[in-house]
Design a protein around this motif. Structure first.
Motif: not given
Length: 215
Positions: A125-128, A136-147, A204-214
């Protein structure tokens, strides 16, 4: 029996495949067929590591996947016709009795075609916005594949990057950290045990962190 996607499989160490996807010279449009093979190979091998298959042979991974799917199906049938579901409902714990082996994340990963498509979408992706750094943050990372896919996107951004994965299942956190530690440096990621349903956490995540993508 051969894995259904074996024709797309590249028999190379997983870390070398991850490093190749991280190379900004690899263009997803000009090298589409090769990128698809590398992504599918990453997903198949990552699944093999989650299932603790000692070989990276896609036939062995495919066999183990079929066995695990059958075991999960049988377990759920037994639960549906037994007392376990009733007991769990009375306890008010919908996750009681669940093991890492039948977690939603593993179910998703065992659908290798869908996982590969999503992995590719995230990694390329280049949408960030990453002005000087990528977070970047992976919410509900599970196996970690998308992390992992998010961390690759961070590498491809060309700036300093860091990826955080959050999951409420401690077994998933432990296993994904173990696998990702073989593929990424400790300066690039962390997996934390956290329930994203906790009051105030997402705010806290969306308002307190300088997220590039999630994801």
């Amino acid at each position: 029996m051969e894995h259904p996607f074996a024709k797309y499989y590249l028999d190379r160490p997983l870390r070398s495949l991850v490093d190749e996807l991280s190379d900004r010279k690899l263009d997803v449009n000009r090298h589409r067929e090769h990128v698809n093979k590398v992504v599918m190979s990453v997903v198949i091998q990552y699944l093999g590591q989650c299932l603790k298959v000692p070989s990276r042979d896609p036939r062995e991974i495919g066999k183990k996947t079929r066995e695990r799917k059958a075991a999960i199906k049988e377990k759920r049938i037994r639960e549906n016709f037994g007392q376990k579901m009733v007991e769990n409902a009375l306890k008010g714990d919908e996750h009681s009795g669940r093991t890492h082996d039948d977690s939603p994340g593993l179910h998703c990963l065992m659908d290798t075609a869908a996982s590969a498509a999503l992995f590719k979408e995230v990694a390329f992706t280049d949408r960030f916005v990453a002005p000087g750094q990528f977070f970047g943050i992976d919410l509900g990372s599970g196996t970690g594949i998308l992390t992992l896919a998010t961390a690759i996107a961070g590498r491809r951004s060309g700036v300093q990057s860091y990826t955080v994965g959050l999951d409420r299942e401690t077994d998933s956190v432990r296993q994904s950290t173990e696998i990702l530690s073989r593929l990424l440096s400790q300066r690039e990621f962390i997996i934390q045990a956290a329930d994203i349903r906790m009051p105030g956490l997402l705010n806290a995540v969306f308002n307190g962190l300088p997220l590039s993508m999630w994801v």
